[in-house]
Motif scaffolding. Structure first.
Motif, PDB file in Angstrom:
ATOM      1  N   GLN A 192     -10.019  -1.512   3.973  1.00 17.41           N
ATOM      2  CA  GLN A 192      -9.261  -2.392   3.085  1.00 17.41           C
ATOM      3  C   GLN A 192      -8.271  -3.237   3.885  1.00 17.41           C
ATOM      4  N   TRP A 235      -1.773   9.064  -4.600  1.00 13.78           N
ATOM      5  CA  TRP A 235      -2.116   8.201  -5.727  1.00 13.78           C
ATOM      6  C   TRP A 235      -3.475   7.549  -5.579  1.00 13.78           C
ATOM      7  N   ARG A 236      -4.151   7.833  -4.448  1.00 14.26           N
ATOM      8  CA  ARG A 236      -5.474   7.252  -4.253  1.00 14.26           C
ATOM      9  C   ARG A 236      -6.529   8.338  -4.320  1.00 14.26           C
ATOM     10  N   MET A 260      -2.901   9.563   0.678  1.00 15.31           N
ATOM     11  CA  MET A 260      -2.019   9.055  -0.361  1.00 15.31           C
ATOM     12  C   MET A 260      -2.353   9.754  -1.674  1.00 15.31           C
ATOM     13  N   PRO A 318       3.319   1.745  -4.470  1.00 16.49           N
ATOM     14  CA  PRO A 318       2.856   2.949  -5.181  1.00 16.49           C
ATOM     15  C   PRO A 318       3.893   4.087  -5.181  1.00 16.49           C
ATOM     16  N   SER A 319       4.650   4.231  -4.078  1.00 16.83           N
ATOM     17  CA  SER A 319       5.659   5.302  -4.069  1.00 16.83           C
ATOM     18  C   SER A 319       6.776   5.014  -5.064  1.00 16.83           C
ATOM     19  N   LEU A 350      -9.210   3.205   3.391  1.00 15.78           N
ATOM     20  CA  LEU A 350      -7.973   2.488   3.723  1.00 15.78           C
ATOM     21  C   LEU A 350      -8.098   1.532   4.925  1.00 15.78           C
ATOM     22  N   LEU A 372       0.805  -1.219   0.000  1.00 15.58           N
ATOM     23  CA  LEU A 372       0.000   0.000   0.000  1.00 15.58           C
ATOM     24  C   LEU A 372       0.842   1.275   0.000  1.00 15.58           C
ATOM     25  N   VAL A 373       2.068   1.200   0.503  1.00 10.19           N
ATOM     26  CA  VAL A 373       2.909   2.410   0.545  1.00 10.19           C
ATOM     27  C   VAL A 373       4.132   2.292  -0.361  1.00 10.19           C
TER      28      VAL A 373
END
Lengths: 250, 258
Positions: free
Chosen positions: B106, B94-95, B92, A169-170, B103, A165-166
């Motif tokens: 999920q 990108w979300r 985030m 994507p980063s 989040l 999740l981190v």
């Protein structure tokens, strides 16, 4: 329209260089040493079938297989180095060191190992393209914000969740930067590989024309090579824009 | 007999950062209790260890000595049991908005479709309807903090820790966010611990104010706020509160200079 206007000056400069080139070539009158741009274009037209149907696929094949291996190898290495300090300490310096080796000088040995098969060329391509992918992806994986990771932990996230999740994507924007550099280098890698020994390919064809003192014939496949490089680059950029839609909002 | 449940209890908790084994204690056998549905502010100058307190409660750090009880129970691993809202929104980039809010769901393994429905409902309630599919960079600071708060709510925890959530907002947005937060708190019956260094904010929002002194802290001063609800900002101007405000400001000031 605005996008095109930005390129006006470089376009003018390009035209000026081509005209000068044409004029100099016209005065020297030694086509086999310095063919004029029109000579090259005519040659390109004359050879279009051989170049596009026979030699382009051969080179493209080397590039795609080479890039594919580099992506798998590079991303795999980056993830392993990110997950283990020992692996990082073992591999990172060696990966940097591998870039000090003059690949071109090493290439003949690949011919000894793999003969004139496609793998000697693929290996040269891999050797120069895996580096930007590995290093960029690795840096990207480490770029994930610590605060964000801790926030996820307070939500009860496991290590695997945090990574997916981190970290992942980063790392994506960094991965694409690396891939763009790799694509540009892959064209060079494939061409060098083919110079050393091949039965087909744009690099091979260009070199063969040199032995025949056919100046325009040397340049024509290089134009195709460059065009291919640009197309591949644009393709990666397009995929990048599709994948990283959120960046447009920033 | 009406029993008010204790949701958070510090039982003689001591703490020093594990990396500084011989370093100074930040908390020394500290005790305090927070009851269900309370709004408690933790007031202190910067560097007094306010955020460290939250790191202990969430379970990011473990106490050197003593026990932390949640809902009367002792958990050795508290991660995932309390909702934490950080100072920066930490959305985030990108979300999309709804994906950011979802989040915690999920992470707990909810299905995509179920999440979308429940999050969409709440976004509307939070005045963020129509922004579900936009990215954080397209929203204002106040809106982003509301998404961040919604994400904290969706952890499903009874206890919410808010770490100076409004300190990066401009004064006007901040006021409306404070009023908005109070409404949400009254509606959702959560227990809130709220870190701030703003005396007015603490007085306006909370039932009780804990004042942190310089470390090592063994006891936080516990000051009840003598105001009824619903509160208005004008209520802060009555003499009783003015005196309290001056006292708190003096306390913070002496700590900042020594």
């Amino acid at each position: 329209m605005k996008k095109w206007r930005e390129h006006t000056y470089s376009f003018i400069l390009l035209v000026v260089v081509l005209v000068l080139w044409e004029a100099i070539a016209f005065n020297i009158k030694m086509t086999f040493i310095l063919p004029s741009p029109t000579d090259i274009l005519m040659k390109l037209w004359e050879l279009k079938k051989v170049l596009l149907l026979e030699h382009l696929p051969a080179t493209l094949c080397i590039i795609l297989i080479g890039l594919g291996i580099s992506i798998i190898l590079g991303v795999g290495l980056a993830i392993s180095m990110n997950s283990s300090k020992i692996i990082e300490k073992a591999f990172y310096p060696l990966i940097i060191f591998s870039q000090m080796i003059p690949t071109i000088a090493l290439a003949p040995i690949f011919i000894l190992w793999f003969g004139y098969s496609i793998w000697s060329k693929v290996l040269v391509t891999v050797l120069i393209t895996f580096f930007p992918i590995t290093i960029n992806t690795y840096d990207g994986l480490r770029a994930g914000s610590n605060d964000l990771k801790e926030l996820l932990l307070t939500m009860g996230a496991k290590k695997k969740d945090v990574f997916l999740l981190v970290n992942v994507p980063s790392a994506m924007p960094h991965f694409f930067s690396g891939l763009k550099v790799a694509v540009t280098l892959s064209v060079i890698g494939a061409a060098i590989g083919e110079w050393l020994g091949a039965q087909a390919g744009l690099g091979y064809f260009s070199r063969r024309m040199m032995t025949q003192f056919d100046g325009a014939g040397v340049f024509a496949p290089i134009i195709v090579l460059s065009a291919m490089g640009i197309m591949l680059f644009l393709l990666v950029k397009w995929v990048e824009n599709k994948t990283l839609m959120w960046r447009k909002s920033e | 007999m009406l029993m008010i449940k204790t949701v958070l209890h510090f039982d003689s908790v001591s703490f020093r950062y594990p990396k500084q084994e011989k370093g100074p204690l930040i908390y020394d056998s500290m005790k305090f209790t927070v009851r269900e549905g309370e709004f408690v502010s933790i007031l202190g100058p910067s560097g007094a260890g306010k955020s460290t307190l939250f790191r202990l409660i969430t379970g990011l750090e473990q106490p050197t000595g003593g026990k932390i009880l949640l809902n009367g129970e002792y958990f050795s691993n508290r991660l995932g049991h309390v909702g934490y809202m950080p100072q920066q929104d930490l959305l985030m980039p990108w979300r999309t908005i709804w994906e950011n809010a979802a989040l915690p769901l999920q992470i707990k393994g909810s299905k995509q479709a179920d999440m979308r429905i429940s999050v969409e409902e709440l976004l509307k309630e939070f005045g963020l309807g129509g922004h579900e599919d936009r990215y954080p960079a397209e929203l204002s600071g106040g809106m982003r903090q509301r998404v961040s708060f919604l994400r904290t709510i969706l952890t499903g925890s009874q206890v919410l820790l808010l770490d100076e959530p409004f300190s990066a907002l401009d004064a006007i947005t901040r006021l409306s966010m404070q009023e908005w937060l109070l409404k949400q708190w009254e509606k959702r019956k959560k227990t809130i611990l709220f870190i701030t260094h703003d005396v007015n904010e603490a007085l306006f929002l909370s039932e009780r104010i804990f004042v942190l002194t310089d470390p090592p802290v063994s006891r936080m001063e516990d000051i009840p706020v003598p105001l009824d609800r619903p509160r208005t900002l004008k209520a802060l101007d009555i003499p009783e509160i003015m005196v309290l405000k001056d006292r708190l400001i003096d306390q913070l000031r002496t700590k900042a200079t020594t």
